[in-house]
Design a protein around this motif. Structure first.
Motif, PDB file in Angstrom:
ATOM      1  N   GLU A 172       0.861  -1.182   0.000  1.00  0.00           N
ATOM      2  CA  GLU A 172       0.000   0.000   0.000  1.00  0.00           C
ATOM      3  C   GLU A 172       0.898   1.233   0.000  1.00  0.00           C
ATOM      4  O   GLU A 172       2.046   1.166   0.418  1.00  0.00           O
ATOM      5  CB  GLU A 172      -0.844   0.019   1.280  1.00  0.00           C
ATOM      6  CG  GLU A 172      -1.910  -1.060   1.322  1.00  0.00           C
ATOM      7  CD  GLU A 172      -2.904  -0.907   0.194  1.00  0.00           C
ATOM      8  OE1 GLU A 172      -3.415   0.207  -0.009  1.00  0.00           O
ATOM      9  OE2 GLU A 172      -3.149  -1.901  -0.509  1.00  0.00           O
ATOM     10  N   PRO A 173       0.373   2.393  -0.456  1.00  0.00           N
ATOM     11  CA  PRO A 173       1.162   3.617  -0.327  1.00  0.00           C
ATOM     12  C   PRO A 173       1.598   3.804   1.127  1.00  0.00           C
ATOM     13  O   PRO A 173       0.825   3.599   2.046  1.00  0.00           O
ATOM     14  CB  PRO A 173       0.186   4.714  -0.756  1.00  0.00           C
ATOM     15  CG  PRO A 173      -0.753   4.030  -1.679  1.00  0.00           C
ATOM     16  CD  PRO A 173      -0.904   2.625  -1.132  1.00  0.00           C
ATOM     17  N   ALA A 174       2.876   4.167   1.290  1.00  0.00           N
ATOM     18  CA  ALA A 174       3.440   4.243   2.630  1.00  0.00           C
ATOM     19  C   ALA A 174       3.057   5.553   3.307  1.00  0.00           C
ATOM     20  O   ALA A 174       2.670   6.514   2.663  1.00  0.00           O
ATOM     21  CB  ALA A 174       4.949   4.145   2.540  1.00  0.00           C
ATOM     22  N   LEU A 181       4.377   8.684   4.710  1.00  0.00           N
ATOM     23  CA  LEU A 181       5.611   9.449   4.571  1.00  0.00           C
ATOM     24  C   LEU A 181       5.373  10.854   5.080  1.00  0.00           C
ATOM     25  O   LEU A 181       4.380  11.474   4.722  1.00  0.00           O
ATOM     26  CB  LEU A 181       6.002   9.546   3.089  1.00  0.00           C
ATOM     27  CG  LEU A 181       6.260   8.227   2.373  1.00  0.00           C
ATOM     28  CD1 LEU A 181       6.394   8.477   0.878  1.00  0.00           C
ATOM     29  CD2 LEU A 181       7.511   7.577   2.913  1.00  0.00           C
TER      30      LEU A 181
END
Lengths: 163, 166
Positions: free
Chosen positions: B5-7, B9
């Motif tokens: 999944e998109p991290a 950040l």
């Protein structure tokens, strides 16, 4: 293989998985390889100049940074026009890679590959439609292959033995 | 490995990724030099790179080699893998060190090729040998698609997921 090539090769083996995450990484490599930091830095600079090293830096996982849709668009265009069309498609800012590759008939009629990244399949498909419009009558057929799973991503691995 | 999944950040992570996809310095204290332009400390840059590697936000940090300049070859190849044999074939293909990346892909139309991998070998001849080994190990044909010409290659993507996970 000359001693020079051998040190380049050992540097590649030592850094292909990554640069040491210590304040003086080139010194750490020099110690590991039995040479000086100046020599390591000179070799790295020379490899950058020759293009053996494309660049030094971070390689992001594109899913993790928000590019969750990754479409490989493939196009069947006339061979005699491909360089002109490939340059046109490659210049689009949303195309990260564009290549002329051989067809594998009958299973694979496509000769132009253009990688399109986006945040959704819809966004990628909209960009692919732009490419289609740009190619116009030169596009005989096309497809888009979306990646659905990374099965492996280690990058280049050369062995430690002299090759 | 499943698709991540998109991290999550933060702003500093995003600036590091955007600024350090190339041009990492070659000098005595390169992390200190890079950190200075980012307005953070050397220790913090190293710790954040370490963390992003552990979280698989970065797949690597270091030099990207162009093996063609050393007499080697990178070749994209594809296979049409029947779903009933997927796990067996996937394990067999990934076991080869010559397989640098491997992606499962699904076609919007009727393309049968659903496994796409990149072979990286130290010699040009190594590609044909790797293709043959993979065909023998899997019992399926491998279709190599060597690049005949490269029109543009610039894999610098700016961080999209502002503010972290969607």
């Amino acid at each position: 293989m000359s001693a020079n090539d051998d040190l380049d090769r050992r540097l590649i083996v030592a850094t292909q998985a990554g640069l040491p995450l210590v304040p003086r990484p080139y010194h750490a490599l020099a110690e590991q390889l039995g040479t000086t930091a100046d020599e390591v830095m000179a070799r790295m600079n020379a490899m950058l100049e020759r293009g053996t090293i494309r660049r030094i830096g971070a390689v992001p996982n594109h899913y993790a940074i928000g590019y969750t849709a990754n479409g490989m668009s493939v196009w069947d265009v006339p061979d005699e026009r491909i360089d002109e069309l490939g340059a046109m498609v490659g210049a689009l800012d949303f195309v990260t890679h564009a290549y002329h590759r051989p067809r594998a008939l009958p299973a694979w009629p496509y000769n132009l590959f253009a990688m399109v990244h986006g945040s959704s399949r819809e966004e990628v498909l909209a960009k692919v439609a732009e490419i289609e419009a740009l190619l116009g009558g030169d596009c005989r057929r096309h497809d888009v292959l979306f990646s659905t799973e990374i099965l492996k991503k280690t990058g280049l691995r050369i062995s430690n033995s002299a090759g | 490995m499943p698709r991540p999944e998109p991290a999550v950040l933060d702003e500093v992570d995003r600036r590091i990724i955007d600024a350090l996809q190339g041009d990492f310095p070659i000098c005595d204290r390169p992390y200190a030099a890079a950190a200075e332009t980012l307005g953070i400390g050397e220790d913090e840059l190293i710790a954040r790179l370490q963390s992003m590697l552990e979280r698989k936000v970065l797949t690597r940090f270091g030099p990207m080699f162009q093996i063609e300049r050393m007499g080697g070859a990178f070749v994209l190849a594809a296979m049409a893998v029947p779903m009933a044999e997927w796990e067996r074939v996937n394990s067999a293909v990934n076991a080869f060190a010559e397989v640098a990346h491997n992606y499962r892909r699904e076609s919007a139309l009727d393309t049968p090729f659903n496994m796409w991998f990149v072979l990286a070998t130290e010699t040009k001849e190594g590609i044909a040998a790797a293709v043959e080994k993979i065909e023998t190990a899997t019992g399926l044909p491998v279709y190599p698609f060597p690049k005949l010409k490269e029109y543009f290659v610039e894999m610098k993507l700016s961080v999209r997921n502002a503010g972290g996970a969607a």
